[in-house]
Write an enzyme that holds these catalytic residues in place. Sequence first.
Site, PDB file in Angstrom:
ATOM      1  CB  ALA A  74      53.552  32.620  48.479  1.00 33.62           C
ATOM      2  CB  VAL A 118      48.649  35.540  42.295  1.00 35.44           C
ATOM      3  CG1 VAL A 118      49.151  35.466  40.876  1.00 35.44           C
ATOM      4  CG2 VAL A 118      47.136  35.628  42.348  1.00 35.44           C
ATOM      5  CD  GLU A 119      44.624  35.103  47.043  1.00 30.51           C
ATOM      6  OE1 GLU A 119      44.050  34.154  47.612  1.00 30.51           O
ATOM      7  OE2 GLU A 119      44.032  36.166  46.766  1.00 30.51           O
ATOM      8  CG  MET A 120      48.350  31.691  51.066  1.00 28.66           C
ATOM      9  SD  MET A 120      46.913  31.307  52.072  1.00 28.66           S
ATOM     10  CE  MET A 120      47.743  30.833  53.579  1.00 28.66           C
TER      11      MET A 120
END
Length: 352
Positions: free
Chosen positions: A116, A158-160
């Site tokens: 994201a 480092v994702e959502m």
Amino acid sequence: MIDMSSFHLFFMRPTINVMKHLSLALIFSFSAAALLSGGDAPSSPAELRKAALAVVAPLPARMPGAERDTPEQIVLGRKLFNDNRLSINQSQSCNTCHRVDGGRGGVDNEAFSLGAHGKRGGRNAPTVLNAGLHIAQFWDGRADSLEAQAKGPVLNPVEMAMPNADEVVRRLKGTKDYPPLFAKAFGAGPESITYDNMARAIAAFERTLVSHDRLDDFLKGEDRALSLEEQRGLGLFLTAGCTTCHNGPLLGGNSYQKLGLVNPYPNDKDLGRMAITKDEGDKFKFKVPSLRNIGLTAPYFHDSAAATLPQAVEEMARLQLGKTLKPDEIKSLVAFLQTLSDKPRAKTTASR
Ligand code: HEC
Ligand code: HEC
């Protein structure tokens, strides 16, 4: 024809698990060699099927646990899986990195997915198709169920990148559409919107993602489901030693094995399962990936080092078996691996 000499290396490995796998594979490999006269030239589809069924199996029609999932939970889970509102800046959903729409294979086909905040993680995104049949989730097996897994990416920076579970629940409660859907899935009242129930619903949806491919048709008795070239590839897959690790209904997904067993893997940065267990014996061990849908999920390996399937196959033989495959053997193996794509998805991809 590939000989079995590299298997001796397995005997020096102390873990009981590897010994178990090895002895099964040895027993099988000898019987496969006996069944498949000429090694890479299966003498008949029936003999090939018999040899295959000794180590692989058709995928079950349903995943374990699916019997407890209600249609309401699945509807809610599908919506959550596809909803950008689960990420901090509403820019991505599970489906951004694990595309199950448009005939895609449950991946984004990126080397490293974009999160994201525009950062990329250090591992390739595996497919969500059939994931509920794995012994555990992630390359290193650090989540023991789909439910446990689904709680990770939403809060992963480092994702959502959501700050915490309460914030996710607050956001879901603040929508018009979610309260009634959670109530239908988990009982009335706003207390049914919890982080656990979110994960539970996503997992229920993921348990519907079972694929159906031509290997299964062949294993169930349809000789013509595989072309002669594909049958030759299956024969090679059985005799080459691939099934030491890639076995069972998923052709993998059921054990941890060292990457670089015979020849060391060039990238030694990722310690794999050792980072979780702290056991030196788990250094460079990764969950053996399922090979179902492998034709749809390029690039390959946890660090995406192999861009194409022929490269991945050639490297596997060298790294794990100490073998150099001939170009026509690679071609047949790849032809076989392409038969493992979910049929509707394989069609969409071919006609694209
Ligand atoms: C930014 C990209 C991204 C997003 C968004 C994302 N994932 Fe993943 N997913 C990954 C990566 C990368 C891995 C592998 C990480 C590892 O093994 O350390 C992974 C692993 C998985 C696995 C394990 C599969 C296996 O073979 O072990 C499942 C299941 C999964 N994700 C489901 C989900 C769900 C459900 C969501 C939404 C809640 C989600 N993912 C969101 C990138 C993403
Ligand atoms: C000793 C165990 C072992 C043997 C033997 C083995 N593999 Fe693998 N295979 C693995 C592991 C472990 C991985 C995961 C590698 C990683 O972490 O990057 C893997 C990965 C793969 C991948 C990439 C999967 C993905 O999703 O990125 C393919 C394709 C593959 N193997 C095919 C084969 C073929 C074909 C053979 C036989 C020539 C074979 N393997 C033999 C253990 C094995």
